[in-house]
Write a protein that holds these residues in place. Structure first.
Motif, short mmCIF file in Angstrom:
data_model
loop_
_atom_site.label_atom_id
_atom_site.label_comp_id
_atom_site.label_asym_id
_atom_site.label_seq_id
_atom_site.Cartn_x
_atom_site.Cartn_y
_atom_site.Cartn_z
N LYS A 6 32.72 43.70 51.74
CA LYS A 6 33.98 43.02 51.98
C LYS A 6 34.31 43.05 53.47
CE LYS A 6 38.81 43.63 50.63
NZ LYS A 6 39.76 44.47 49.90
N ALA B 228 38.27 52.30 43.51
CA ALA B 228 39.20 53.01 42.64
C ALA B 228 38.49 54.15 41.90
CB ALA B 228 39.82 52.05 41.63
N ARG C 215 41.94 47.31 38.71
CA ARG C 215 41.91 47.96 40.02
C ARG C 215 40.74 47.46 40.86
NH1 ARG C 215 41.78 53.92 38.83
NH2 ARG C 215 40.51 53.15 37.14
N LEU C 216 39.69 47.00 40.16
CA LEU C 216 38.59 46.39 40.91
C LEU C 216 39.03 45.05 41.49
CD1 LEU C 216 35.54 46.17 41.67
CD2 LEU C 216 35.22 45.00 39.51
N VAL C 217 39.64 44.23 40.66
CA VAL C 217 39.93 42.87 41.11
C VAL C 217 41.14 42.85 42.04
CG1 VAL C 217 41.38 42.15 39.15
CG2 VAL C 217 39.97 40.48 40.32
N TRP C 218 42.09 43.74 41.84
CA TRP C 218 43.26 43.78 42.72
C TRP C 218 42.90 44.29 44.11
CZ3 TRP C 218 47.65 46.06 39.15
CH2 TRP C 218 47.92 45.13 38.15
N SER C 219 41.75 44.94 44.24
CA SER C 219 41.40 45.44 45.57
C SER C 219 40.53 44.43 46.32
CB SER C 219 40.70 46.79 45.48
OG SER C 219 39.54 46.69 44.69
N GLN C 220 40.31 43.27 45.75
CA GLN C 220 39.69 42.19 46.53
C GLN C 220 40.79 41.52 47.37
OE1 GLN C 220 36.38 42.25 46.16
NE2 GLN C 220 36.77 43.83 44.64
N LEU D 130 45.04 42.78 52.47
CA LEU D 130 44.07 43.20 51.45
C LEU D 130 42.65 43.07 51.97
CD1 LEU D 130 45.69 41.59 48.27
CD2 LEU D 130 45.30 44.03 48.62
N GLN E 132 48.07 48.97 46.03
CA GLN E 132 48.01 48.84 44.58
C GLN E 132 49.29 49.34 43.92
OE1 GLN E 132 45.12 47.45 43.17
NE2 GLN E 132 44.81 47.09 45.34
N PRO F 159 35.66 51.35 38.39
CA PRO F 159 35.62 50.40 37.28
C PRO F 159 34.78 49.16 37.61
CG PRO F 159 37.73 50.28 38.42
CD PRO F 159 37.00 51.46 38.98
N LEU G 78 31.49 37.74 42.54
CA LEU G 78 32.94 37.99 42.50
C LEU G 78 33.43 38.38 43.90
CD1 LEU G 78 34.49 40.46 39.90
CD2 LEU G 78 35.00 40.71 42.28
N TYR H 59 33.33 45.28 35.48
CA TYR H 59 33.36 44.48 34.26
C TYR H 59 32.07 44.70 33.48
CZ TYR H 59 37.40 42.08 36.17
OH TYR H 59 38.63 41.80 36.66
N PHE I 210 38.96 49.08 48.76
CA PHE I 210 39.42 50.14 47.87
C PHE I 210 38.41 50.35 46.76
CE2 PHE I 210 42.40 51.48 44.33
CZ PHE I 210 42.53 52.78 44.78
N LEU J 97 36.03 36.20 46.30
CA LEU J 97 37.40 36.71 46.48
C LEU J 97 37.65 37.33 47.85
CD1 LEU J 97 38.09 38.26 42.95
CD2 LEU J 97 38.60 35.99 43.79
N ASN J 98 36.64 37.31 48.73
CA ASN J 98 36.84 37.94 50.03
C ASN J 98 36.38 37.02 51.16
OD1 ASN J 98 37.70 40.76 49.23
ND2 ASN J 98 35.82 40.51 48.05
#
Lengths: 130, 295, 344
Positions: free
Chosen positions: B146, B82, C99-104, B75, B53, B86, B99, B88, B80, B103-104
């Protein structure tokens, strides 16, 4: 099946606590030959501890010949600890009672008795090692 | 054995200030690594760099043999969670799972659904209305489903109540056992670290103070009490971590590779919490109030 | 990533596209009536000899809708830049969800590319739709007002055909880039609005006129091309003439009355005050009016006009799109660079 618990304040390392709990259960007859131990996943999910801790405890017990892992099935008790030693318990307990009452007659309070026992116990243990 | 994390003089600078400096670590795979240190010591910085990151300003880093921000494949190997977990706020729990699925490449949908059900989250609920503990569980679910090889968690339970914290750690350890995950987590709660971690890294003032296997650290650190004397006279191979004196007595916490035979000392073992606290205090501050913790 | 972007964006998209489609339906219905009444009125006035009165009335009757729609079309790019562009990344940075979406398992470059592409294209589609509907609706009015308010004049130009698509692309991407710099949604929205408004004022005033070399012409002042006489000084002595150029729809940049030597005159001669009241209103056959025009010509007064002819309308539309398109690409390039190098 045995259910483990951990005492974070005891000062005894978590893996040793697990080992002792299994031995204790074997001695008291709570675990018998053929009984299954909880899986590593179940133990860590319950206690929130490191899986390696459980693995280490199980390895130690396996090394002592108390349990055996059957791949894909689980971990099982292979031997009991109760038979031989239980018979001796009664006599030893009786002697200890007599010792305790002598200690009280000598004017020792609970704390002093405990301290005396623990220091002697440790000293004896160290002599054995040496 | 493959390496989980390998850094060489890794550093990160923000304008003039170094958030992390001269960080050199070799952590074997399969470990559950605890990163402890005071706020602002560089824990987040190190974790963010490892998760790809954040780009380092100096040195090199390898995570599971690859460079952290090298692309989607790397990735996918590293999960991760964070800080402050966080999410949405306007999207539902189910949306977040979707999601994750979109994305995985290695997404484990069944595991994700099971976990959500087990921790009692309502898939139709918007995450904006979740409690801190529930959001942490959702973040953990996303991280675990993931199917990474390494899961990095930045203070995941800093802001949740003790029960939720325990539940979170239970879930994390269960996943670690089930998927043979390596875990790298930061925390300022030494009790949590003591419970779950088998490898420890202590960061102070953006530097690594000590790092190693927890059992090895515990067996190589000793508390020595004895008549007052100058710690400078100790034999080689014994490194003083902290010292405190009274008029007649000296208490040392030291690291020694070999057993201590000097009969003048009473040697006792050191718990992980005391060990960590000793490293968090400045090493030269003998006799300062900060060392009260050692008695 | 497309799914996530759509999931985050669908409510805003529904609101904006819903409003635009509703407006477009209204415009289609009223636009046909407008075109019919224009055609009928034009036919009637051509038959009866003079159309200037009809055209004036026709324009005046629709002024409110005309300018209202122009305002909406000009505002939409700004609105989308502020409400879609500025919060797109800054809101994520503000709430930490980046930070949630960048860690996918997705690179942040791809994340931004999808967000920019999808929402950016949607904003261009929205502006394009609105511009198309408004331009079509206003066709009769633009035709009727070709000389009074040519399509090349700034207010009309910015609300027609391709220009709004260029504006919205620019406003949106600038909003995103500003959001990445500022990292907070509200300030980013304010800065985006300020940049967009500043450019919307600066471009027509200083940039667009010089995109092509304007045409310069010096023409005689005739009853046919004299459109107005205005006062150019507070005491009412100096007069300014409004002269039409031959090509309709031209964008007049500069118009000066010049003397015999070709230099601009500060003020028309004193005798002109006699002509002032009658030159526009009196019939050209009136000897007094005739005399005024003749005397202006005799003394060498002519009008020097700098303008862009109306035929350049489409060239300017494309130039405008190219200009804003280049700025959009530059802003997008900056956004990607910043994302990779600086935004951590």
């Amino acid at each position: 099946m045995i259910e483990f618990h951990l005492d974070a304040r005891s000062g005894v390392s978590p893996y040793l606590q697990l080992v002792r709990q299994v031995r204790q259960a074997l001695r008291l007859g709570l675990l018998r030959e053929g009984d299954q131990l909880p899986t590593v996943k179940d133990v860590v999910a319950r206690l929130a501890i490191n899986p390696n801790t459980v693995l280490k405890a199980y390895r130690e017990l396996e090394h002592e010949g108390l349990i055996a892992a059957r791949p894909g099935v689980g971990t099982f008790v292979t031997r009991t600890l109760s038979d031989a030693s239980l018979a001796a318990h009664g006599h030893l307990r009786h002697e200890l009672r007599r010792w305790l009452s002598r200690a009280r007659q000598a004017g020792l309070d609970d704390e002093s008795i405990e301290a005396l026992f623990m220091t002697t116990f440790r000293a004896a243990a160290e002599e054995d090692i040496a | 054995m493959t390496t989980l994390l390998r850094t060489r003089e890794l550093g990160k600078r923000y304008r003039r200030r170094w958030a992390l400096r001269d960080c050199t670590l070799d952590i074997p795979a399969g470990r559950i690594v605890g990163l402890v240190g005071p706020n602002g010591a560089g824990k987040s910085t190190l974790l963010n760099i490892a998760a790809g990151q954040l780009a380092p300003s100096a040195g090199s880093i390898e995570v599971l043999g690859g460079h952290p921000a090298s692309g989607p494949a790397q990735l996918a190997k590293v999960g991760f969670v964070a800080q402050d977990t966080p999410a949405y706020a306007a999207l539902t729990v189910a949306d977040h799972l979707r999601l994750g699925a979109r994305l995985n490449p290695r997404w484990d949908a069944a595991a994700a659904r099971n976990r959500i059900e087990r921790v009692g989250l309502d898939p139709a609920q918007r995450t904006g209305t979740l409690s801190g503990g529930q959001r942490a569980q959702l973040a953990l679910t996303l991280g675990v489903a993931k199917r990474p090889e390494l899961l990095i968690l930045d203070e995941p339970v800093a802001a949740v109540d003790p029960l939720a914290r325990r539940e979170f750690l239970q879930g994390l350890m269960e996943a670690a056992a089930e998927y043979e995950l390596s875990v790298l987590l930061s925390s300022h709660l030494v009790t949590d670290v003591e419970r779950v971690c088998d490898y420890l890294v202590v960061l102070v003032d953006s530097h690594v103070r000590v790092a190693g296997d927890v059992d090895e650290l515990l067996s190589s650190h000793h508390r020595l009490t004895g008549p007052r004397r100058d710690p400078g006279t100790l034999p080689a191979g014994q490194h003083v971590v902290s010292v405190s004196h009274t008029e007649r007595q000296t208490t040392l916490l030291l690291r020694a590779e070999s057993p201590i035979h000097d009969p003048a000392w009473t040697v006792s073992r050191v718990g992980l919490e005391d060990l960590v606290l000793a490293y968090l205090s400045p090493p030269t501050a003998a006799g300062r109030p900060a060392l009260e913790v050692l008695r | 990533m497309i799914w996530l972007t759509w999931r985050q964006f669908r409510v805003q998209a529904a609101v904006v596209f819903g409003a635009i489609v509703a407006l477009a339906v209204v415009l289609v219905v009223t636009g046909r009536e407008l075109a019919d009444s224009y055609a009928a009125g034009l036919a009637a006035c051509t038959a009866s000899g003079g159309c200037s009165a009809f055209l004036t009335n026709f324009l005046r009757d629709h002024d409110a809708q005309y300018y209202g729609l122009a305002a909406v079309t000009m505002a939409l790019p700004g609105i989308l830049g502020v409400f879609w562009g500025a919060p797109l990344v800054s809101r994520e940075l503000e709430t930490g969800t980046h930070r949630l979406v960048w860690s996918q398992s997705i690179t942040r470059t791809r994340w931004l590319a999808v967000k920019l592409g999808l929402v950016g294209l949607a904003s261009m589609l929205a502006a394009g739709l609105l511009s198309l509907a408004v331009s079509w609706w206003a066709t009769p009015l633009d035709e009727a007002g070709a000389s009074a308010r040519p399509r090349l004049s700034p207010v009309v130009f910015a609300a027609r055909d391709l220009a709004p698509i260029g504006y919205v692309a620019f406003a949106f991407v600038v909003g995103v880039a500003v959001g990445m710099l500022v990292r907070r949604a509200l300030p980013a929205m304010a800065v985006t609005l300020a940049i967009f408004v500043a450019l919307q004022i600066a471009v027509p005033l200083w940039v667009r006129p010089s995109l092509l070399p304007p045409v310069e012409a010096t023409v005689a002042i005739t009853p046919e091309n004299l459109r107005g006489i205005g006062m150019s000084s507070p005491d009412g002595t100096a007069r300014e003439l409004t002269i039409a150029v031959e090509e309709s729809g031209s964008w007049i940049l500069d118009s000066d009355t010049v003397g015999a030597d070709g230099a601009p005159v500060g003020a028309l001669p004193a005798w002109f005050s006699e002509c002032d009241p009658i030159m526009l209103t009196g019939p050209p056959t009136d000897p007094a009016v005739r005399n005024c025009f003749d005397r202006l010509a005799e003394e060498g007064y002519r009008q020097h006009i700098t303008y862009h002819p109306g035929s350049r309308y489409w060239t300017f539309q494309w130039l405008e799109v190219a200009l804003y398109g280049a700025a959009t690409l530059a802003a997008a390039g900056f956004a990607f660079w910043w994302l990779r190098k600086r935004l951590c």
